[in-house]
Design a protein around this motif. Sequence first.
Motif, short mmCIF file in Angstrom:
data_model
loop_
_atom_site.label_atom_id
_atom_site.label_comp_id
_atom_site.label_asym_id
_atom_site.label_seq_id
_atom_site.Cartn_x
_atom_site.Cartn_y
_atom_site.Cartn_z
N GLY A 87 0.79 -1.22 0.00
CA GLY A 87 0.00 0.00 0.00
C GLY A 87 0.82 1.26 0.00
O GLY A 87 0.38 2.30 -0.51
N VAL A 88 2.02 1.21 0.55
CA VAL A 88 2.86 2.41 0.61
C VAL A 88 3.29 2.83 -0.79
O VAL A 88 3.37 4.02 -1.09
CB VAL A 88 4.11 2.15 1.49
CG1 VAL A 88 5.16 3.23 1.29
CG2 VAL A 88 3.70 2.12 2.97
N ASP A 89 3.55 1.87 -1.68
CA ASP A 89 4.19 2.23 -2.95
C ASP A 89 3.29 2.21 -4.17
O ASP A 89 3.33 3.13 -4.97
CB ASP A 89 5.38 1.29 -3.20
CG ASP A 89 6.18 1.71 -4.42
OD1 ASP A 89 6.92 2.69 -4.31
OD2 ASP A 89 6.06 1.06 -5.47
N THR A 90 2.47 1.18 -4.33
CA THR A 90 1.84 0.96 -5.62
C THR A 90 0.88 2.08 -6.03
O THR A 90 1.01 2.65 -7.12
CB THR A 90 1.11 -0.39 -5.64
OG1 THR A 90 0.27 -0.48 -4.49
CG2 THR A 90 2.10 -1.54 -5.60
N THR A 91 -0.08 2.42 -5.18
CA THR A 91 -1.02 3.48 -5.54
C THR A 91 -0.31 4.83 -5.55
O THR A 91 -0.66 5.72 -6.34
CB THR A 91 -2.21 3.51 -4.57
OG1 THR A 91 -2.72 2.20 -4.40
CG2 THR A 91 -3.31 4.42 -5.09
N GLY A 92 0.69 4.98 -4.69
CA GLY A 92 1.47 6.21 -4.71
C GLY A 92 2.17 6.41 -6.04
O GLY A 92 2.19 7.53 -6.58
N SER A 93 2.72 5.35 -6.61
CA SER A 93 3.37 5.45 -7.92
C SER A 93 2.37 5.81 -9.01
O SER A 93 2.66 6.61 -9.90
CB SER A 93 4.07 4.14 -8.26
OG SER A 93 5.13 3.88 -7.36
N SER A 94 1.16 5.23 -8.94
CA SER A 94 0.13 5.58 -9.91
C SER A 94 -0.28 7.05 -9.77
O SER A 94 -0.58 7.72 -10.77
CB SER A 94 -1.10 4.68 -9.73
OG SER A 94 -0.78 3.34 -9.99
N THR A 95 -0.28 7.55 -8.55
CA THR A 95 -0.62 8.96 -8.33
C THR A 95 0.46 9.87 -8.92
O THR A 95 0.16 10.93 -9.49
CB THR A 95 -0.79 9.24 -6.83
OG1 THR A 95 -1.84 8.39 -6.33
CG2 THR A 95 -1.17 10.69 -6.58
N GLU A 96 1.71 9.47 -8.82
CA GLU A 96 2.78 10.22 -9.48
C GLU A 96 2.55 10.27 -10.99
O GLU A 96 2.75 11.31 -11.64
CB GLU A 96 4.14 9.60 -9.17
CG GLU A 96 4.58 9.74 -7.72
CD GLU A 96 5.97 9.17 -7.48
OE1 GLU A 96 6.64 8.78 -8.46
OE2 GLU A 96 6.40 9.12 -6.32
N VAL A 97 2.14 9.15 -11.56
CA VAL A 97 1.86 9.09 -13.00
C VAL A 97 0.72 10.06 -13.34
O VAL A 97 0.77 10.76 -14.37
CB VAL A 97 1.50 7.66 -13.42
CG1 VAL A 97 0.98 7.63 -14.86
CG2 VAL A 97 2.71 6.75 -13.28
N PHE A 98 -0.30 10.13 -12.50
CA PHE A 98 -1.41 11.05 -12.72
C PHE A 98 -0.91 12.49 -12.80
O PHE A 98 -1.27 13.23 -13.73
CB PHE A 98 -2.44 10.90 -11.60
CG PHE A 98 -3.27 12.11 -11.35
CD1 PHE A 98 -4.21 12.55 -12.28
CD2 PHE A 98 -3.11 12.85 -10.18
CE1 PHE A 98 -4.97 13.70 -12.05
CE2 PHE A 98 -3.86 13.98 -9.94
CZ PHE A 98 -4.79 14.41 -10.88
N PHE A 99 -0.10 12.93 -11.86
CA PHE A 99 0.41 14.31 -11.88
C PHE A 99 1.24 14.55 -13.14
O PHE A 99 1.14 15.62 -13.77
CB PHE A 99 1.23 14.59 -10.63
CG PHE A 99 0.41 14.95 -9.42
CD1 PHE A 99 -0.01 16.25 -9.21
CD2 PHE A 99 0.05 13.99 -8.50
CE1 PHE A 99 -0.78 16.60 -8.11
CE2 PHE A 99 -0.72 14.31 -7.39
CZ PHE A 99 -1.14 15.62 -7.19
N LEU A 100 2.07 13.60 -13.51
CA LEU A 100 2.88 13.75 -14.71
C LEU A 100 2.00 13.87 -15.95
O LEU A 100 2.25 14.70 -16.83
CB LEU A 100 3.83 12.55 -14.84
CG LEU A 100 4.73 12.50 -16.08
CD1 LEU A 100 5.63 13.72 -16.14
CD2 LEU A 100 5.55 11.22 -16.09
#
Length: 519
Positions: free
Chosen positions: A304-317
Amino acid sequence: MWLQLSPGVVYGLIIVSFVLWGIDRRKRRSKLPLPPGPKGLPIVGLWNMPRRKPWLVYEEWSKIYGDMMYFEAFGQSFLILSSMKRVKDLLEKRSANYSDRPRMVMVLELMDWTFNLGLLPYGSMWRRQRKAMHEHFHINAVDKYKPVQMRETRAFIRRLQQTPELLRRHIRHAFGALILDITYGIRINDHNDPYVVMAEESLAGLAEAGNPLSFLVDMIPALKYIPSWFPGGAFKKQAEHYRSVNKRMVETPFDYVKARLADGTAKPSVATAMIESLPDESDPARAEEELIARDVTGVAYVSGVDTTGSSTEVFFLAMASFPEVQKRAQAELDAVIGPHRLPTFEDRESLPYINALARETMRWLLVLPGGVSHMVTEDDEYNGYHIPKGTIVLGNAWAILHDPEMFPDPHEFKPERFIKNGKFDLTGILDPHNVAFGFGRRVCLGRNLSDNSLFITIASVLSVFDILPPVDGNGNPVKPSVDVTEGFLSHPVSLNCILKPRSPMAAELIRSSELLDNE
């Protein structure tokens, strides 16, 4: 008296033994041909396995050899599937034979990721852990976590307003806070919380070692017995470091919950529920059941710490790179929600474009672009080809979700792919969730929680912020880089964008959101 051998002789003996093992492995009982693919050198096979972004290399190879490609490297056979048809035929329809995991010496045996059911061999312990995790994260169970998701999303946008330049840190904090509260009932510190730091450090090791044959010891398991001071043995020190990190990461929060239960101050959480349902201390089954509870909460925590967080980074990009998409999403939010409140989960059915945007975020740049390795349990025959027992099978998620026949202009960010007649519609198109979260019996159990988190984050951020590209020294917009990291877990290399509240009213709405947390 022990025979003294030079390091060169020792390595020579290991390699000779390995080659003989490889020759024996290549003997097949079937007269059927192997699937097409690159041949490499005699006996050794592909000696130069792709290390940097292998999913892209496999995608290029698939254009030559087809959507089912076979090769061997150092005695290990590989099958790369680059279409959903092949994935369905093998990993889903024949899941009983394709649900095992390969022997990951560096990850499982040396770093000790044995707590992670996603990496465990297919068997009784995996089934027990999966059943325990399903109880707390199936599609109906995750509804009870929505209040925590709302609270942490509102806290996230407040942090973005205060220090937008710390975007990546705030993303990390938001999803770390969410999963730690859900899993252990722990409320974390604002910055550099030790629980989040531990999980990130653990994931850094997995990102480096998770791709097949990332380390020589995965090709030659006997190397795990050499001492760390031996030439070429530096990987042992690396593994021991991550082994220690993993031990602390899994045990520390679990022991914290046990202590809080003992003194009567534990908060409701997955760990609390699992510990309270354990057999009595005197029961012989207690130790093993407690180990399962510890491991299930540990994998929920680190995932939970990483996976959705990485997708959120993709959203901002994506928003900084495709402003027209952002404008259309904000127009929908303005029409449905207006300027006087923040989105909630109750708005979801009325926000088709936001739902489509979340799906396109999962498709465009994947967190696990190469997928997670499966392994064939027994020899198989498929489409006139022989697939040997022990073959590592990878569903190349990147190639599948960037197939131009299914997704025209696959490198463009187009949420409208999932809109039909003004509605969010997945008929006639491949749902990215059916690829990004794994295949067959190995599909990720956290997908429902992740889906909810990504939706409410995207809706909340776009309702109150404009996400702009960076500017050069003259103030002109600069197109952001869309490069991603090379490891098993992928995220944008750079997350350079400008965040601004959309209006004074939006800025006030962000500030006043703290009052909602106290209701």
